[in-house]
Enzyme design. Sequence first.
Site, PDB file in Angstrom:
ATOM      1  N   GLU A 291       5.327  -4.332 -34.025  1.00  0.00           N
ATOM      2  CA  GLU A 291       6.175  -3.771 -34.794  1.00  0.00           C
ATOM      3  C   GLU A 291       5.614  -3.581 -35.810  1.00  0.00           C
ATOM      4  OE1 GLU A 291       8.866  -3.113 -33.387  1.00  0.00           O
ATOM      5  OE2 GLU A 291       8.609  -4.431 -31.749  1.00  0.00           O
ATOM      6  N   GLU A 313       6.414   5.198 -29.644  1.00  0.00           N
ATOM      7  CA  GLU A 313       6.193   4.109 -28.828  1.00  0.00           C
ATOM      8  C   GLU A 313       4.829   4.202 -28.038  1.00  0.00           C
ATOM      9  OE1 GLU A 313       7.655   1.585 -29.179  1.00  0.00           O
ATOM     10  OE2 GLU A 313       9.551   2.261 -30.194  1.00  0.00           O
TER      11      GLU A 313
END
Length: 850
Positions: A291, A313
């Site tokens: 994150e 991602e």
Amino acid sequence: MRDAAPTTIFLKDYTPFGYLLDSVHLTFDLSAHATRVTSRIAFRPNPDATDRTFFLHGEDLNLIRASINGTEVSPDVTGKGLTADVPDAPFLWEAQVEIDPGNNTALEGLYMSNGMYCTQCEAEGFRKITYYPDRPDVMSTFTVRINGDLPVLLSNGNPSGIGEGWAEWTDPWPKPAYLFALVAGDLVAHPDRFTTRSGRDVALNLWVRPGDEGKCAFGMEALKKSMKWDEDVYGREYDLDVFNIVAVDDFNMGAMENKGLNIFNSSAVLASPETSTDANFERIEAIIAHEYFHNWTGNRITCRDWFQLCLKEGLTVFRDAQFTSDMRSAPVKRIHDAIDLRARQFPEDNGPLSHPVRPESFQEINNFYTATVYEKGAEVIGMLKRLVGDEAYAKALDLYFDRHDGQACTIEDWLKVFEDTTGRDLTQFKRWYSQSGTPRLTVSEDWADGTFTLTLKQRTDPTPGQAEKLPQVIPVAVGLLGPNGDEVRATEVLELTEAEQSFQFTALATRPTASILREFSAPVILEHDHSSAERAFLLAHDTDPFNRWQAGRSLAQDTLLRMILDEATPDADYLNGLQAVLRDDTLDPAYRALMLGLPTQSELAAALHERGHTPDPMAIWSAVETLRQATAQHVQDLLPRLHSEALVDGPYSPDAQQSGKRALGSAALALTSRLDGGAMAATVYANADNMTLQLTALSYLLRARKGEVQLAAFYDQWQHDRLVMDKWFGLQVTMAAPEATPETAKALTGHPDFNWKNPNRFRAVMGALAMNHAGFHQPDGAGYSLLAGWLIRLDPVNPQTTARMCSAFQTWKRYDTGRQDQMRTQLSRIAETPNLSRDTTEMVSRILGA
């Protein structure tokens, strides 16, 4: 009545939004069931847009008023959003809506978790907060004022004002709405500070509910390590004065990278030795890194549209894998990644849910947060790095950050920086993003006059919507070993670009043994007709840690398949090779523990299916149990030594060295428990001073069909710790005998602590049921019926979690007709449920269409 048929959205239909946003001001007047959100947004026409329709997304909103340049308007409102006539010039849009976070059980938008207000806006949750162009290519700065009587009021960016009952936050970096975040609650901060390499002093806070303060230290250290690593390896500094993390109990995913205000599932950030296992600590370290790394690969540079999801991602998963490899053991990490890819992504890539890394279409984007987009997307980045080399990769990334900072980008933008840096044409490589399915790499060998020839063939089977497959660029890392185990040719990367190619190695004195696909250099299925003796040789001598492990894994799979199909006895080459590895104390303990692992029962079912056999889940389970018992008996003289090596001096630490020793000790205890009926496990449980040992011992007691006393004691000890209780629920289903698995899971759903609306608790039971291969696939269909019933119940409450868990049925065509009929019946039962969500409708339709 069911909603209207879902709309399919296509990548080819992308057009930019008709307006640009100069600023967004939001005011929240918090109330559990009547929160007012006032928005003030400065729009101007987008000169690059051809469609100037002014459409703002909005769902489950009560519009109170709206105005343009101060004049009230009455827009056309539907269940999906609103349209209005607007000036062909810059204008100010203002609106006020009312929402009900207290009854938002879907956990998208603004919702409540144990009295705390929190948000989840990726992918399309912001439209449940206010009317807005909720798409990732629309970016703006945000100023947010929160009015409420809770002591902690947080949003993105830096604090810009605070007073009694209010706080204001300003985020100077333009962002899409999916990165918006708000948290308000009675929270306690675990504070720290970090100084960036340019001298910025950053205030760090990990916000938790009172009582969880003792579980914050590891997460904070992981954050600081991530910040330092990203500076050292990628040259990326943090860019705000504050970085906040908030732990939330009710959360659909692991965590969310909202700019400056990361929101985490409590299970992905809270940890202590007493309540968390070594695996929990490693997962937390990786998720916090993931994150944080999104700050640049996802936030500063984001996606043009959701078809480009793999851009942020895949790259960020690759970066967090690099981080874990540096923090821990690179070979062990690579092996874990391959195990995970084969268990989760390969079945997806070769079944009804198959889709490219960059999909061409979708109905519900939430259904494409998949192992293909994340893990296969990361493998594509790894292949690209391997092909261009470390130095060129670093230069290309620098160019990517310099060229595209502040932009919403595409895969084409990403590949172009590599082409500009290296001069390579990546047109064929781009097929990894557009072509679904797992390539199969077939190897044949030839030896003549000192020349060793490898012939490589690639093929990819048809997948839904893609019957024809073109050759891809596959980097195949190869090394050659001589008869004494020495390397006669060090690792080199062969670039396979055609359907079939041959590669020659000359001037060799004797025929070598080929070690192929070293470091798992490409996400492919390797088909290489090695004999058991050759695999045993590689298990003993391969200098590549991954392929040495793979040799043992392949030996184990071969012997298990023979045991299932031919009632063979366990292979002596495998058992002797395993014994030699375990005896080698120069190897990392974590690596030796991995060597004791077997292919999953689902992998074995897939292997049988690929060979034209119908897998019998109970026969698979029986073979695995038999081989484990044979292994325990074969290495029993080594077990005391392994237990001794696993002893840890000093206080508990979740570092790689200690956790590796405990992993080896756990593997040894699993074997010992098969010989002593769980006696040693009972002793380990009684003396355990950390959750890793306590849970490991309890699991082996349950596997020995003992441990009822310890299970009850575990509940009494931990019943007030919600994360530990998730373990208690899941362990019972995981360790149940196959014939008892559905009933065990059913009984647990009746337990007073089974809160089925909490995603963690629901997954603890139903996820464990789906993962217990022989238990889920009991011939009477009880497992199928139980899961389907709960998915039907959960769908109107939480469509995201429901849809994702439907994937438990994705391999239904692999089994016998009786099981197929039962699974089809349950899938149809779900599909025919009135008012089924769009999320679940799409998933079930795709699975049934297999």
